[in-house]
Design a protein around this motif. Structure first.
Motif, short mmCIF file in Angstrom:
data_model
loop_
_atom_site.label_atom_id
_atom_site.label_comp_id
_atom_site.label_asym_id
_atom_site.label_seq_id
_atom_site.Cartn_x
_atom_site.Cartn_y
_atom_site.Cartn_z
N MET A 214 0.80 -1.22 0.00
CA MET A 214 0.00 0.00 0.00
C MET A 214 0.83 1.27 0.00
SD MET A 214 -2.87 -1.09 2.85
CE MET A 214 -1.68 -1.77 4.02
N TYR A 215 2.06 1.18 0.52
CA TYR A 215 2.84 2.40 0.73
C TYR A 215 4.34 2.13 0.62
CZ TYR A 215 5.01 6.30 3.28
OH TYR A 215 5.80 7.35 3.63
N GLU A 225 -0.05 9.04 8.99
CA GLU A 225 -0.68 8.45 10.15
C GLU A 225 -1.44 7.18 9.79
OE1 GLU A 225 -1.55 7.59 13.90
OE2 GLU A 225 -0.19 9.19 13.23
N TRP A 226 -2.01 7.14 8.58
CA TRP A 226 -2.79 5.97 8.19
C TRP A 226 -1.93 4.72 8.10
CZ3 TRP A 226 -1.68 3.10 3.92
CH2 TRP A 226 -0.95 3.70 2.88
N GLU A 230 -2.68 1.19 9.85
CA GLU A 230 -2.66 -0.11 9.17
C GLU A 230 -1.75 -1.10 9.89
OE1 GLU A 230 -4.33 -1.57 6.85
OE2 GLU A 230 -5.61 0.14 6.39
N LYS A 231 -0.66 -0.63 10.44
CA LYS A 231 0.22 -1.52 11.20
C LYS A 231 -0.50 -2.09 12.42
CE LYS A 231 4.66 0.54 9.84
NZ LYS A 231 5.86 1.29 10.28
N LYS A 232 -1.29 -1.24 13.06
CA LYS A 232 -2.08 -1.71 14.21
C LYS A 232 -3.15 -2.69 13.76
CE LYS A 232 -1.44 2.45 17.04
NZ LYS A 232 -2.12 3.60 17.70
#
Length: 313
Positions: A214-215, A225-226, A230-232
């Motif tokens: 995604m990034y 921040e998103w 996503e990691k969480k």
């Protein structure tokens, strides 16, 4: 997407399309963010369908309202003067199915070479890859990638071909183009998803691969921040057994949320925002008073663009 770009292939003179991204079961109704504070584009595409929403973007507000009024009359199937949740839910589902039907219609005409109402694997393969098959992709820069695409297409075709006769009926060809829409294609959708994201080939997805899909960070750039969110999501929800990886069953829970009905959610949202007298249904007057949420126009899109640009300053 590879399978959706095949219409660009004419005869044997055009290159094989690029590798497709994975497919998602229960896909969302729009690629736009559902953020009504900045734009109603998600609602427009959910209510009208992606292609029809584009035509409304070219209309004036008056033209949009007039066409919306006619649509409301069609949605009110029992002609009681109200649009209920059931009627709106049915309409949104219909608009989403129409996109698939039109997409299949377009490709069907291209691949049914002998016009017998069926598409054999050989017809599909020769139309898509024929020019390169003679030389085993020798003239293609990324030869191994294209060979892998052919194998992937063949595997998907065979799974979609329920009776195993090597020939796709209309329904089977629809499952081939849109596997996310068919329950019997579930395992293949999961398999393709894992293969797309799993870069080290160990058959599972770690956090780095999950985020990398995604990034990609640039040197010196702070992560949005998103990304942290996503990691969480990965560690707290996606990775059910907490082993640091997503296996096939965990990927299935992620991309195949069987209990999520986006059309139902959107219908409830539109009614909540439009139903002024709180009777859980909408009159034509209520809808037309809130017309810019349902449909777009040159004027409303211009205003939304101004809002976005102002927020970015």
């Amino acid at each position: 997407m590879q399978l959706l770009l095949l219409s660009l292939i004419v005869g044997v003179t055009v290159a094989v399309p690029p590798q497709e991204k994975r497919v998602h079961h229960q896909r969302d109704l729009s690629d736009h963010a559902h953020d009504d504070a900045h734009s109603f584009q998600y609602d427009h595409e959910a209510f009208l369908g992606k292609e029809e929403a584009k035509t409304f973007d070219q209309l004036t507000p008056e033209e949009s309202k007039a066409k919306l009024g006619k649509i409301v009359d069609r949605i009110d199937t029992d002609k009681d003067g109200f649009v209920s949740h059931a009627e709106l839910h049915h309409w949104i589902k219909h608009r989403q199915r129409r996109y698939i039907e039109e997409n299949v219609d377009k490709h069907w005409k291209e691949y049914d070479q002998d016009k017998d109402g069926k598409i054999a694997w050989t017809e599909y393969k020769n139309t898509t890859y024929g020019f390169y098959l003679d030389d085993e992709f020798s003239d293609v820069e990324n030869r191994e990638s294209y060979k892998a695409m052919l194998m992937r297409d063949e595997r998907r075709f065979k799974v979609a071909d329920k009776d195993g006769d090597g020939i796709a009926s209309r329904e089977e060809f629809t499952a081939f183009l849109h596997p996310e829409e068919f329950s019997y294609m579930k395992d293949l959708v999961v398999q393709e998803t894992v293969e797309d994201i799993d870069k080290n080939g160990d058959g599972k997805i770690n956090l780095e691969e999950y985020i990398g899909d995604m990034y990609t960070s640039e040197d010196g750039e702070n992560e949005p921040e998103w990304v942290n969110t996503e990691k969480k999501q990965f560690s707290e929800f996606r990775d059910v057994n907490k082993d640091g990886f997503l296996d096939a069953s965990e990927v299935a829970q992620w991309i195949l949320p069987g209990d999520v009905d986006h059309a139902d959610i959107e219908a409830k949202h539109l009614i909540h925002e439009t139903d002024r007298d709180n009777d859980d249904k909408m009159t034509k007057k209520e809808i037309l008073e809130n017309w810019n949420m349902f449909v777009g126009s040159q004027a409303t899109n211009y205003g939304e663009d101004l809002t976005r640009k102002h927020d970015e300053l």
